[in-house]
Design a protein around this motif. Structure first.
Motif, PDB file in Angstrom:
ATOM      1  N   GLN A   1     -25.132  43.587   0.037  1.00 52.05           N
ATOM      2  CA  GLN A   1     -26.486  43.674   0.582  1.00 52.05           C
ATOM      3  C   GLN A   1     -27.301  42.395   0.369  1.00 52.05           C
ATOM      4  OE1 GLN A   1     -28.725  47.074  -0.754  1.00 52.05           O
ATOM      5  NE2 GLN A   1     -29.889  47.109   1.138  1.00 52.05           N
ATOM      6  N   PRO A   2     -27.478  41.891  -0.839  1.00 54.24           N
ATOM      7  CA  PRO A   2     -28.273  40.670  -0.982  1.00 54.24           C
ATOM      8  C   PRO A   2     -27.604  39.451  -0.335  1.00 54.24           C
ATOM      9  CG  PRO A   2     -27.343  41.312  -3.098  1.00 54.24           C
ATOM     10  CD  PRO A   2     -27.063  42.422  -2.130  1.00 54.24           C
ATOM     11  N   GLN A   3     -26.268  39.415  -0.352  1.00 54.47           N
ATOM     12  CA  GLN A   3     -25.569  38.297   0.276  1.00 54.47           C
ATOM     13  C   GLN A   3     -25.766  38.333   1.801  1.00 54.47           C
ATOM     14  OE1 GLN A   3     -21.518  37.505  -1.310  1.00 54.47           O
ATOM     15  NE2 GLN A   3     -21.968  39.182  -2.737  1.00 54.47           N
ATOM     16  N   GLY A   4     -25.721  39.526   2.369  1.00 50.29           N
ATOM     17  CA  GLY A   4     -25.951  39.680   3.806  1.00 50.29           C
ATOM     18  C   GLY A   4     -27.375  39.340   4.199  1.00 50.29           C
ATOM     19  N   HIS A   5     -28.339  39.712   3.347  1.00 46.41           N
ATOM     20  CA  HIS A   5     -29.737  39.384   3.632  1.00 46.41           C
ATOM     21  C   HIS A   5     -29.938  37.866   3.668  1.00 46.41           C
ATOM     22  CE1 HIS A   5     -31.378  43.539   2.177  1.00 46.41           C
ATOM     23  NE2 HIS A   5     -30.706  43.595   3.306  1.00 46.41           N
ATOM     24  N   VAL A   6     -29.368  37.173   2.712  1.00 46.49           N
ATOM     25  CA  VAL A   6     -29.479  35.706   2.698  1.00 46.49           C
ATOM     26  C   VAL A   6     -28.860  35.117   3.965  1.00 46.49           C
ATOM     27  CG1 VAL A   6     -28.621  33.613   1.561  1.00 46.49           C
ATOM     28  CG2 VAL A   6     -29.602  35.463   0.200  1.00 46.49           C
ATOM     29  N   GLN A   7     -27.702  35.616   4.354  1.00 48.00           N
ATOM     30  CA  GLN A   7     -27.034  35.076   5.536  1.00 48.00           C
ATOM     31  C   GLN A   7     -27.857  35.285   6.802  1.00 48.00           C
ATOM     32  OE1 GLN A   7     -22.617  35.794   5.493  1.00 48.00           O
ATOM     33  NE2 GLN A   7     -23.082  36.621   3.455  1.00 48.00           N
ATOM     34  N   MET A   8     -28.494  36.462   6.937  1.00 47.11           N
ATOM     35  CA  MET A   8     -29.343  36.708   8.111  1.00 47.11           C
ATOM     36  C   MET A   8     -30.549  35.772   8.112  1.00 47.11           C
ATOM     37  SD  MET A   8     -27.839  39.039   9.864  1.00 47.11           S
ATOM     38  CE  MET A   8     -26.327  38.435   9.159  1.00 47.11           C
ATOM     39  N   MET A   9     -31.206  35.638   6.972  1.00 47.45           N
ATOM     40  CA  MET A   9     -32.389  34.773   6.879  1.00 47.45           C
ATOM     41  C   MET A   9     -32.046  33.323   7.199  1.00 47.45           C
ATOM     42  SD  MET A   9     -34.965  36.751   5.954  1.00 47.45           S
ATOM     43  CE  MET A   9     -36.163  35.787   5.094  1.00 47.45           C
ATOM     44  N   VAL A  10     -30.976  32.817   6.650  1.00 44.18           N
ATOM     45  CA  VAL A  10     -30.581  31.424   6.893  1.00 44.18           C
ATOM     46  C   VAL A  10     -30.253  31.209   8.367  1.00 44.18           C
ATOM     47  CG1 VAL A  10     -28.762  29.715   6.441  1.00 44.18           C
ATOM     48  CG2 VAL A  10     -29.833  30.934   4.532  1.00 44.18           C
ATOM     49  N   ARG A  11     -29.496  32.134   8.951  1.00 47.07           N
ATOM     50  CA  ARG A  11     -29.098  31.962  10.352  1.00 47.07           C
ATOM     51  C   ARG A  11     -30.304  32.015  11.299  1.00 47.07           C
ATOM     52  NH1 ARG A  11     -24.043  35.524   9.111  1.00 47.07           N
ATOM     53  NH2 ARG A  11     -22.554  33.867   8.647  1.00 47.07           N
ATOM     54  N   ILE A  12     -31.250  32.897  11.013  1.00 45.33           N
ATOM     55  CA  ILE A  12     -32.404  33.038  11.905  1.00 45.33           C
ATOM     56  C   ILE A  12     -33.440  31.947  11.667  1.00 45.33           C
ATOM     57  CG2 ILE A  12     -34.379  34.522  12.454  1.00 45.33           C
ATOM     58  CD1 ILE A  12     -32.423  36.918  12.031  1.00 45.33           C
ATOM     59  N   PHE A  13     -33.831  31.736  10.413  1.00 41.87           N
ATOM     60  CA  PHE A  13     -34.953  30.838  10.143  1.00 41.87           C
ATOM     61  C   PHE A  13     -34.546  29.384   9.938  1.00 41.87           C
ATOM     62  CE2 PHE A  13     -36.529  35.071   8.819  1.00 41.87           C
ATOM     63  CZ  PHE A  13     -37.480  35.199   9.812  1.00 41.87           C
ATOM     64  N   ASP A  14     -33.362  29.113   9.434  1.00 43.02           N
ATOM     65  CA  ASP A  14     -32.921  27.721   9.263  1.00 43.02           C
ATOM     66  C   ASP A  14     -32.174  27.199  10.487  1.00 43.02           C
ATOM     67  OD1 ASP A  14     -34.035  27.614   6.741  1.00 43.02           O
ATOM     68  OD2 ASP A  14     -32.150  28.000   5.692  1.00 43.02           O
ATOM     69  N   TYR A  15     -31.366  28.076  11.106  1.00 45.05           N
ATOM     70  CA  TYR A  15     -30.536  27.624  12.230  1.00 45.05           C
ATOM     71  C   TYR A  15     -31.043  28.094  13.589  1.00 45.05           C
ATOM     72  CZ  TYR A  15     -27.335  26.092   8.626  1.00 45.05           C
ATOM     73  OH  TYR A  15     -26.791  25.469   7.528  1.00 45.05           O
ATOM     74  N   GLY A  16     -32.106  28.881  13.619  1.00 37.60           N
ATOM     75  CA  GLY A  16     -32.731  29.270  14.880  1.00 37.60           C
ATOM     76  C   GLY A  16     -31.918  30.231  15.728  1.00 37.60           C
ATOM     77  N   GLN A  17     -30.995  30.977  15.119  1.00 36.21           N
ATOM     78  CA  GLN A  17     -30.225  31.947  15.900  1.00 36.21           C
ATOM     79  C   GLN A  17     -31.092  33.164  16.206  1.00 36.21           C
ATOM     80  OE1 GLN A  17     -26.730  32.833  13.546  1.00 36.21           O
ATOM     81  NE2 GLN A  17     -25.634  31.067  14.350  1.00 36.21           N
ATOM     82  N   ASN A  18     -30.812  33.800  17.353  1.00 38.42           N
ATOM     83  CA  ASN A  18     -31.505  35.048  17.634  1.00 38.42           C
ATOM     84  C   ASN A  18     -30.893  36.152  16.760  1.00 38.42           C
ATOM     85  OD1 ASN A  18     -29.439  36.655  19.099  1.00 38.42           O
ATOM     86  ND2 ASN A  18     -29.627  35.055  20.650  1.00 38.42           N
ATOM     87  N   PRO A  19     -31.576  37.273  16.580  1.00 37.93           N
ATOM     88  CA  PRO A  19     -31.069  38.304  15.676  1.00 37.93           C
ATOM     89  C   PRO A  19     -29.651  38.788  15.986  1.00 37.93           C
ATOM     90  CG  PRO A  19     -33.359  38.724  16.141  1.00 37.93           C
ATOM     91  CD  PRO A  19     -32.929  37.598  17.049  1.00 37.93           C
TER      92      PRO A  19
END
Length: 104
Positions: A11-29
């Motif tokens: 769970q926490p590892q997945g949350h970090v991965q979603m945040m990084v992909r969306i906010f750092d790399y600009g991916q859509n959800p």
């Protein structure tokens, strides 16, 4: 954005991965949710989902990581995301398990 990635210690590892992909790399959800995930296990083994380039796996191994690419899909959790945009919402649901993202 409201979101969650289920899966015990994933769970926490997945949350970090979603945040990084969306906010750092600009991916859509949905792109962030569909991307291959990694998981650091209690034994420090790094599990990688299919989709990581061979050179990334080799680079991790050269840096001393113990890597496996044969972990079960359930290990990587499942998530749903709803992201508020200026002109509406973008929702995503994980292909790894049943579910849907609904907002109103």
């Amino acid at each position: 954005m409201s979101f969650g990635v289920m899966g015990a210690h994933m769970q926490p590892q997945g949350h970090v991965q979603m945040m990084v992909r969306i906010f750092d790399y600009g991916q859509n959800p949905q792109a962030a949710c569909d991307a291959p995930r990694w998981h650091v296990g209690p034994d420090s083994v790094l599990a990688l989902e299919p989709g990581f380039p061979a050179e990334v796996i080799q680079g991790l191994q050269q840096r001393g990581h113990t890597v496996t690419t044969s972990a079960p899909t359930a290990l990587f959790g499942g998530g749903q995301l709803i992201y508020r945009l200026a002109e509406g919402y973008a929702a995503a649901s994980d292909r790894r398990k049943d579910g849907q993202a609904v907002g109103f």
